[in-house]
Design a protein around this motif. Structure first.
Motif, PDB file in Angstrom:
ATOM      1  N   UNK A  95       1.081  -0.853  -0.042  1.00 22.40           N
ATOM      2  CA  UNK A  95      -0.214  -0.132  -0.121  1.00 22.40           C
ATOM      3  C   UNK A  95       0.788   1.175  -0.075  1.00 22.40           C
ATOM      4  N   UNK A  96       2.415   1.082   0.884  1.00 24.70           N
ATOM      5  CA  UNK A  96       2.629   2.489   1.011  1.00 24.70           C
ATOM      6  C   UNK A  96       3.581   3.038  -0.869  1.00 24.70           C
ATOM      7  N   UNK A  97       3.228   2.410  -1.416  1.00 16.88           N
ATOM      8  CA  UNK A  97       3.689   2.431  -3.015  1.00 16.88           C
ATOM      9  C   UNK A  97       2.442   3.036  -3.729  1.00 16.88           C
ATOM     10  N   UNK A  98       1.730   3.003  -3.692  1.00 15.82           N
ATOM     11  CA  UNK A  98       0.660   2.816  -4.365  1.00 15.82           C
ATOM     12  C   UNK A  98      -0.107   4.636  -4.290  1.00 15.82           C
ATOM     13  N   UNK A  99      -0.548   5.348  -5.555  1.00 13.42           N
ATOM     14  CA  UNK A  99      -1.201   6.300  -5.063  1.00 13.42           C
ATOM     15  C   UNK A  99      -2.434   6.934  -5.786  1.00 13.42           C
TER      16      UNK A  99
END
Length: 374
Positions: free
Chosen positions: A164-168
């Protein structure tokens, strides 16, 4: 953000269009960004016009790679991009979409341990026979920043185990580009007058995908389907002919039906004007599916899969493959479709969200719902 440096890699006209809002936004924020044009689409004069029309400075690097087999073209770009990255020493490399230029940029960045940002991440047709599908999957898994245009794209990425922390979720930069240029196109473009076309009184066709135009029977079916639609509905169909499709027509000695009017390839503003003014678009292009949806022009897609399922969900688009009867029938249905669907690709602030995330290393869970909202 300190003294961060960016390199943006592009190679085809759709990439120039979709990255133009991001390039502009980086410039507005005085963030150093060197643009590499790989020359994957090798019509230099047309590309130069695109940069001028989009009011972008010319690229710092022109690699002029040109055409070739997938392997040879990608390898050549990989070697040349690596040299530029070694000179430029960027913190982050930006790529957009699913071309060989994107894959070469992703591999070069990964090998040099440079952060990679993928604009338009998470698109999936689930058809691995498409070279673009392989390119986008590999690029997504190499990327540090994955800028997904919609929640659907985000779900696909999460299903593949990307954290999740790579997806925007940002919306799609094509909305920014279309909104920035549709008024300009209406004011400046003379394409309708030049071809004696009245808004709403003609249909637009594009066909250029290799698996359609390189196969003479498929290409003939497409032409047959669109022609029979034109005859039955007494419609004027305009077809800006892509150089690849033109050479295949000649190679296979395929005649163009009289009811389909061939015109030369169009620059961005003229093509946008044609899409906006047409009653219906027949296409096999992913980008055209998006643009037609944003412009509220009904679309018939001559493919069996699409990486833009959002266009189907809002009833802006229908998939028909290359069967002539299905093309004709779907064309007639979509010609009478209502044009009031919601735009699923965001609100025209994708470039701003992308640059903010890159500047701040944002938590992608912050303000997530805004990506594709009204």
């Amino acid at each position: 953000m300190g003294d961060m440096r960016f390199v943006t890699i592009l190679g085809t006209r759709p990439e120039i269009i979709k990255l133009s809002p991001v390039i502009r936004k980086l410039a507005d924020n005085n963030i150093p960004n060197a643009v590499i044009h790989t020359g994957q689409h090798y019509s230099e004069n047309l590309d130069a016009v695109f940069f001028e029309q989009l009011e972008l400075p010319p690229p710092e690097y022109n690699l002029n790679v040109g055409s070739g087999s997938h392997g040879r073209q990608t390898a050549e770009m990989l070697a040349r991009i690596e040299d530029v990255l070694a000179d430029e020493q960027p913190d982050t490399v930006l790529v957009q979409g699913d071309t060989n230029s994107v894959l070469a940029g992703a591999l070069a960045s990964a090998k040099l341990d440079v952060e990679l940002a993928h604009v338009e991440a998470g698109l999936r047709s689930f058809d691995r026979r498409m070279p673009e599908e392989v390119n986008r999957v590999l690029t997504d898994h190499a990327a540090d920043y994955l800028f997904a245009p919609t929640e659907q794209s985000e779900e696909y990425l999460r299903a593949e185990g990307i954290s999740d922390d790579r997806i925007f979720v940002t919306g799609n930069t094509i909305v920014d580009a279309v909104e920035q240029h549709r008024k300009l196109a209406a004011q400046r473009s003379t394409v309708l007058d030049e071809h004696d076309l009245a808004p709403g009184e003609f249909c637009l066709m594009t066909a250029h995908r290799a698996n359609n135009v390189d196969d003479p029977s498929r290409f003939a079916c497409i032409l047959d389907g669109v022609a029979s639609f034109a005859e039955e509905t007494d419609s004027d169909v305009v077809y800006p002919l892509h150089p690849r499709a033109e050479s295949m027509l000649a190679a296979h000695d395929l005649p163009i039906p009289d009811v389909i009017r061939i015109i030369e390839p169009q620059d961005f503003l003229d093509f946008l004007r044609l899409e906006s003014a047409s009653a219906l678009v027949f296409t096999d292009s992913g980008g055209v599916q998006e643009e037609a949806c944003i412009l509220n022009t009904p679309c018939v897609t001559m493919r069996t899969t699409t990486e833009r399922p959002e266009t189907l969900e809002v009833n802006a688009n229908v998939l028909v493959g290359t069967d002539p009867d299905q093309i004709r029938t779907a064309g007639k249905q979509m010609l009478s479709a209502t044009h009031d669907w919601p735009n699923p690709f965001g609100n025209g602030t994708a470039a701003e969200r992308i640059v903010d995330a890159l500047r701040n290393g944002d938590d992608p869970n912050d303000g997530r719902s805004g990506g594709t909202g009204p």
